[in-house]
Design a protein around this motif. Structure first.
Motif, short mmCIF file in Angstrom:
data_model
loop_
_atom_site.label_atom_id
_atom_site.label_comp_id
_atom_site.label_asym_id
_atom_site.label_seq_id
_atom_site.Cartn_x
_atom_site.Cartn_y
_atom_site.Cartn_z
N ASP A 110 19.48 31.91 12.26
CA ASP A 110 18.15 31.63 11.71
C ASP A 110 17.88 32.47 10.46
OD1 ASP A 110 17.72 29.81 13.69
OD2 ASP A 110 16.39 31.08 14.89
N ARG A 111 18.35 33.73 10.47
CA ARG A 111 18.13 34.59 9.32
C ARG A 111 18.87 34.06 8.09
NH1 ARG A 111 20.53 39.00 10.90
NH2 ARG A 111 18.84 39.45 12.37
N PHE A 112 20.12 33.65 8.30
CA PHE A 112 20.87 33.12 7.17
C PHE A 112 20.26 31.81 6.67
CE2 PHE A 112 24.45 30.42 5.61
CZ PHE A 112 24.61 31.06 4.41
N ALA A 113 19.82 30.94 7.59
CA ALA A 113 19.20 29.68 7.19
C ALA A 113 17.94 29.94 6.36
CB ALA A 113 18.86 28.85 8.42
N ALA A 114 17.15 30.93 6.76
CA ALA A 114 15.94 31.27 6.00
C ALA A 114 16.29 31.80 4.61
CB ALA A 114 15.11 32.29 6.77
N ASN A 115 17.33 32.65 4.55
CA ASN A 115 17.77 33.16 3.25
C ASN A 115 18.25 32.03 2.35
OD1 ASN A 115 17.24 35.82 3.93
ND2 ASN A 115 19.33 36.25 4.60
N TRP A 116 18.99 31.11 2.94
CA TRP A 116 19.52 29.99 2.17
C TRP A 116 18.37 29.13 1.61
CZ3 TRP A 116 24.23 26.78 4.26
CH2 TRP A 116 24.65 25.88 3.28
N GLN A 117 17.40 28.82 2.44
CA GLN A 117 16.28 28.01 1.98
C GLN A 117 15.50 28.70 0.87
OE1 GLN A 117 14.44 27.41 5.81
NE2 GLN A 117 15.31 25.36 6.05
N ALA A 118 15.43 30.03 0.94
CA ALA A 118 14.71 30.78 -0.09
C ALA A 118 15.51 30.93 -1.38
CB ALA A 118 14.35 32.17 0.44
N SER A 119 16.83 30.80 -1.30
CA SER A 119 17.70 31.10 -2.44
C SER A 119 17.61 30.11 -3.58
CB SER A 119 19.16 31.17 -1.97
OG SER A 119 19.63 29.86 -1.62
N GLY A 120 17.22 28.88 -3.30
CA GLY A 120 17.22 27.85 -4.33
C GLY A 120 18.59 27.24 -4.56
N VAL A 121 19.55 27.54 -3.69
CA VAL A 121 20.93 27.05 -3.84
C VAL A 121 21.13 25.78 -3.02
CG1 VAL A 121 23.36 27.56 -3.44
CG2 VAL A 121 21.84 29.36 -4.28
N THR A 122 21.61 24.72 -3.68
CA THR A 122 22.04 23.50 -3.01
C THR A 122 23.56 23.48 -3.03
OG1 THR A 122 20.08 22.26 -3.69
CG2 THR A 122 22.02 20.98 -3.07
N VAL A 123 24.19 23.23 -1.87
CA VAL A 123 25.64 23.28 -1.79
C VAL A 123 26.19 21.90 -1.44
CG1 VAL A 123 27.64 24.26 -0.60
CG2 VAL A 123 25.64 25.70 -1.08
N MET A 124 27.15 21.44 -2.26
CA MET A 124 27.89 20.22 -1.96
C MET A 124 29.38 20.53 -2.09
SD MET A 124 25.70 17.08 -3.60
CE MET A 124 25.91 17.59 -5.31
#
Length: 504
Positions: A367-381
């Motif tokens: 959950d912590r990493f998911a929250a960081n990811w959502q805050a980062s502004g990074v989209t990964v493909m």
């Protein structure tokens, strides 16, 4: 039954004999007790060996060798290893012709690397299901002679124990072991390349499952094949996608490259070189000055902090990340710092699956990493070598092999337990399945004896094979020709969202 090989490194497999029934009941009870105790040592390793003739090798005392499923290299593999062992025993007891295929992976992993363990378990699931389809004509439709014994081979952490393993595999192509091919190979590292070179020199055919570094295959040196797209195809597909984005915005779409300079990791090196070459060929405009880091050494978190600062300073629309998923995770975390959080799309290769922890990690960590990811502004493909939605886009509904594979998975492992979004099980299945089809070609009407040489010739001259990841048609360099891939978006929730089919 498994006995120690003549070189003392790994097991040589023998057809089990019928049990004797002449012991008194007391003696029999003592034998059973002793067997149970000894079995415990074999499963978890004694002082100097890991059981079944497999020794502990190297400074880390790893269990390096080959097993028919009797030795469990890692506790999480126990369920699928038990199934492999049972199928191998059935084959040996059937009295029918059989040959062996070894599936090679680094089954001893970093204790903290749970994601790798999870991926390896999925691979063995897929390899086992291919074995079942090949051994039952009603499941696969490609005959059933010779039967396939699936062996499991540990090459060690980071493939560093390639030498004792390849020595054993080469020896197993002669005599009663009947080894005719090797599949798998894990990650593209220096040890992987050395293993491939040794097996190629011994004329042992190989089929890579998830390895994608270009220099493993060669048009000049036959022997290594793969059922999945190499890095050159992935990089080409990524460049095609980014070039389309630039054209749609009349050139106002900036692309920056972040690369790993770890020279021992041939995946990162070839992915970077292939991307740069494809970008030049198609005139994809890149922002000057690649951003770099070195994996496998101390200070990588600090390195990504600096990389993230420079990404936000340069303000690209897209970043091509020539690195592994575990390092992409560190980059996303660095981009989540409150003073960064600049919007950017990251496009990378198939190792992006390593960005996720597996289900054994705590909910709070995920959950912590998911929250960081959502805050980062990074989209990964990323260019995915396999995805459950891909075969439905590539085959007519009546020729799609995926539904049958899914049903067999549910029959063997239970409904509701499948998770094929990362494609690992599908890739391993296709590697063993493609080898199995070649073995059947070498066997002709089933009466011709098959060995490593005839399997190699069948792979060289073979036609198209309908794999779960798409049609596999091997070229003269051992790579599948024009293999389609899936462009997949990784979600902070852990989902893999299919976007479109991409091609080199």
């Amino acid at each position: 039954m498994v006995s120690e090989g003549t070189d003392g490194l790994a097991p040589a497999f023998r057809v089990p004999r019928a049990p004797r029934r002449k012991l008194p009941w007391i003696a029999l009870a003592l034998v059973l007790v002793a067997a149970a105790v000894f079995g415990g040592f074999r499963a978890f390793g004694g002082k100097d060996t890991c059981g079944h003739g497999i020794p502990k090798v190297g400074p880390a005392h790893e269990c390096i060798g080959v097993t028919d499923g009797s030795t469990v290299f890692e506790p999480s593999l126990a369920p699928v290893m038990a199934k492999i062992l049972a199928e191998n025993k059935r084959v040996a007891a059937s009295g029918r012709p059989w040959v062996s295929v070894a599936y090679v992976e680094p089954f001893t992993t970093d204790p903290q690397d749970e994601a790798t363990k999870y991926g390896i378990r999925e691979e063995l699931d897929g390899a086992y299901l291919a074995q079942r389809q090949l051994n039952d004509a009603q499941l696969g439709g490609r005959g059933d002679t010779p039967q396939i014994r699936l062996l499991v081979a540990n090459i060690g952490l980071r493939s560093e124990q390639w030498k004792p393993l390849t020595d054993r595999l080469i020896a197993m192509t002669h005599g009663g072991d009947r080894l005719v091919a090797v599949a798998g190979f894990g990650q593209s590292r220096g040890g992987t390349l050395q293993a491939v070179q040794a097996l190629r020199a011994a004329k042992v055919p190989m089929m890579g499952a998830t390895v994608s570094a270009d220099n493993l295959a060669s048009a000049a040196q036959v022997g290594f094949f793969r059922s999945s797209a190499p890095n050159s195809d992935q990089a080409s597909a990524a460049v095609n996608y980014l070039r389309q984005q630039q054209a749609a915005r009349h050139g106002a779409y900036k692309v920056l490259v972040v690369r790993d300079r770890n020279q021992d990791d041939i995946y990162n090196t070839s992915l970077y070189n292939d991307f740069v070459a494809a970008a030049r060929k198609t005139s994809l405009a890149l922002v000057g000055g690649d951003l770099e880091y070195v994996s496998g050494v101390d200070g990588i978190s600090n390195a990504f902090s600096s990389v993230a600062d420079r990404v936000c300073d340069k303000k690209p629309d897209a970043v091509f990340f020539a690195g592994r998923g575990v390092n992409l995770r560190a980059f996303i975390t660095a981009m989540s710092a409150p003073d960064r959080r600049c919007q950017v799309t990251v496009l990378t290769g198939d190792d992006a699956v390593g960005v996720y922890y597996d289900s054994s990690e705590s909910r709070s960590v995920r959950d912590r990493f998911a929250a960081n990811w959502q805050a980062s502004g990074v989209t990964v493909m990323f260019t995915a070598l396999a995805h459950p939605d891909l075969p439905g886009r590539l085959y007519p509904s009546d020729r799609n092999p995926y539904p049958g594979f899914l049903q067999l998975y549910h029959d063997e492992f239970g409904a509701g337990t499948d998770n094929f979004q990362d494609g690992q099980a599908m890739l391993a299945h296709d590697a063993v399945w493609t080898l199995g089809v070649a073995i059947r070609e070498a066997a002709g009407d089933g009466t011709t004896a098959v060995n490593a040489g005839s399997t190699l010739n069948a792979l060289v001259s073979g036609g198209s094979v309908a794999g779960l990841t798409g049609p596999v048609e091997l070229g003269s360099d051992g790579n599948p020709q024009d293999k389609p891939m899936a462009l997949v978006r990784l979600e902070p929730t852990g989902a893999y969202t299919f976007r479109q089919v991409v091609r080199p």
